[in-house]
Design a protein around this motif. Sequence first.
Motif, PDB file in Angstrom:
ATOM      1  N   LEU A  45      62.608  98.759  -6.355  1.00  0.00           N
ATOM      2  CA  LEU A  45      63.027  98.089  -5.126  1.00  0.00           C
ATOM      3  C   LEU A  45      64.295  97.272  -5.367  1.00  0.00           C
ATOM      4  CD1 LEU A  45      59.528  96.836  -3.933  1.00  0.00           C
ATOM      5  CD2 LEU A  45      60.777  98.846  -3.107  1.00  0.00           C
ATOM      6  N   TYR A  46      64.346  96.590  -6.519  1.00  0.00           N
ATOM      7  CA  TYR A  46      65.533  95.825  -6.924  1.00  0.00           C
ATOM      8  C   TYR A  46      65.810  96.126  -8.392  1.00  0.00           C
ATOM      9  CZ  TYR A  46      65.267  93.243  -2.564  1.00  0.00           C
ATOM     10  OH  TYR A  46      65.254  92.916  -1.234  1.00  0.00           O
ATOM     11  N   SER A  47      66.936  96.770  -8.628  1.00  0.00           N
ATOM     12  CA  SER A  47      67.345  97.114  -9.984  1.00  0.00           C
ATOM     13  C   SER A  47      68.564  96.276 -10.354  1.00  0.00           C
ATOM     14  CB  SER A  47      67.687  98.608 -10.089  1.00  0.00           C
ATOM     15  OG  SER A  47      66.546  99.401  -9.823  1.00  0.00           O
ATOM     16  N   TRP A  48      68.423  95.472 -11.385  1.00  0.00           N
ATOM     17  CA  TRP A  48      69.448  94.515 -11.781  1.00  0.00           C
ATOM     18  C   TRP A  48      70.721  95.205 -12.264  1.00  0.00           C
ATOM     19  CZ3 TRP A  48      70.200  92.210 -17.125  1.00  0.00           C
ATOM     20  CH2 TRP A  48      71.132  91.163 -17.103  1.00  0.00           C
ATOM     21  N   ILE A  49      71.881  94.631 -11.887  1.00  0.00           N
ATOM     22  CA  ILE A  49      73.189  95.099 -12.381  1.00  0.00           C
ATOM     23  C   ILE A  49      73.789  93.959 -13.196  1.00  0.00           C
ATOM     24  CG2 ILE A  49      75.443  96.056 -11.786  1.00  0.00           C
ATOM     25  CD1 ILE A  49      74.300  96.730  -9.013  1.00  0.00           C
ATOM     26  N   ALA A  50      73.855  94.106 -14.500  1.00  0.00           N
ATOM     27  CA  ALA A  50      74.415  93.063 -15.361  1.00  0.00           C
ATOM     28  C   ALA A  50      75.909  92.925 -15.112  1.00  0.00           C
ATOM     29  CB  ALA A  50      74.158  93.393 -16.829  1.00  0.00           C
TER      30      ALA A  50
END
Length: 377
Positions: A45-50
């Motif tokens: 649902l929410y995939s982190w982008i560093a």
Amino acid sequence: MSSSENHGLPASFKGLLFNSPSEPPKVTQLPTPKVDAGSVIVRPLYSWIASYADEIYQNGNPRGYALTFPLVGGSHAIGRVAAVPADATTLKVGDLVAAEPLIRARDDVDSKVLLAIYHGVTEEAQRLSKSQWHNGSWAELVRFPLENVHRFDESALQKQGISIQDLGYFGQFAVPYGGLREANLIAGETVLIAPATGNFGGAAVHVALAMGARVIAMGRNEKILSELRDLTPGRVETVKISGTAEADIAALAKFGKVDVFLDLTPPTATNTEHINAGILSVRPKGRVSLMGGINELTIPYSYISSQSIVLIGAHMNTSEQAEDLIKLIERGVLKVGEKAGLKTKGTFNLEDGVEALKLASKEAGAGRAVFFTPNQE
């Protein structure tokens, strides 16, 4: 493979595929992985982008991470369980979970990879990556090891007023939590965090406060240092990194001896004087938790030995530590989301991959995050 043969999953799914680090990614239809023993299929649902993602997957991979292309990018994700294996005993389809990217070989804990971030340099690690732990979370479906998927109690979250988007910061919190736990940080102690103005350093301040510590945050970005100081007035002190160990030691001395020093210096750092300043500011029998990416470092050997300083190497966090961190969130001890001063700077569809990575490189960091939302609720 039909959907009925694979737990009702579709035969294919969309993923943001990078064919090489020197060309733009493309949203591509990929075959759905098989649900086998020990693995879970998650619907992110929410995939982190560093903030440093564009230095891994684009611009020629200037960080030089050991990766095998093509691959789907991404690491930590918050999502729902889409399918579970026969050997799962507690996870169920539909559970809200945090999924973590550090994969350890079950028959050799020394062999480990990071999904879509680091595929290793040893033959064993590369074999682990090629087997099935290769693609990351910037996709409609992603496979994780069973032990890397941690369930949230949604009723507890609702009582705390925590949204699913708020949980997107979990990965940033989990990494420094591992380093602080390995250093056995105790409530009431003083912890020095440096640098505290990046993805994990800023998160470490939030985590250390939740663990009951007094925090000294070091960094170069004075605006972010000011924001950190305002989190809990009186419990967060700040020091600007000067570039010389002598000046940093003098600045730190104003706050007394340090019990724990958590170092998160990235591999791109060119001046590491603050690390020695941190070590030399630790009290006798204090602890130093090294979580950064520096290849070589000259250390104050005599001080470390004469003062019985304990040096600890910590790589991310364990599964047990992730479970403990979830409890801190569910019980409202560790605040997340806007009420904790954490800001979501953007959410993107997979089709907007280039724009998303560009924004993350400019806006993500301490207290700020950018996410892909591969699936909507």
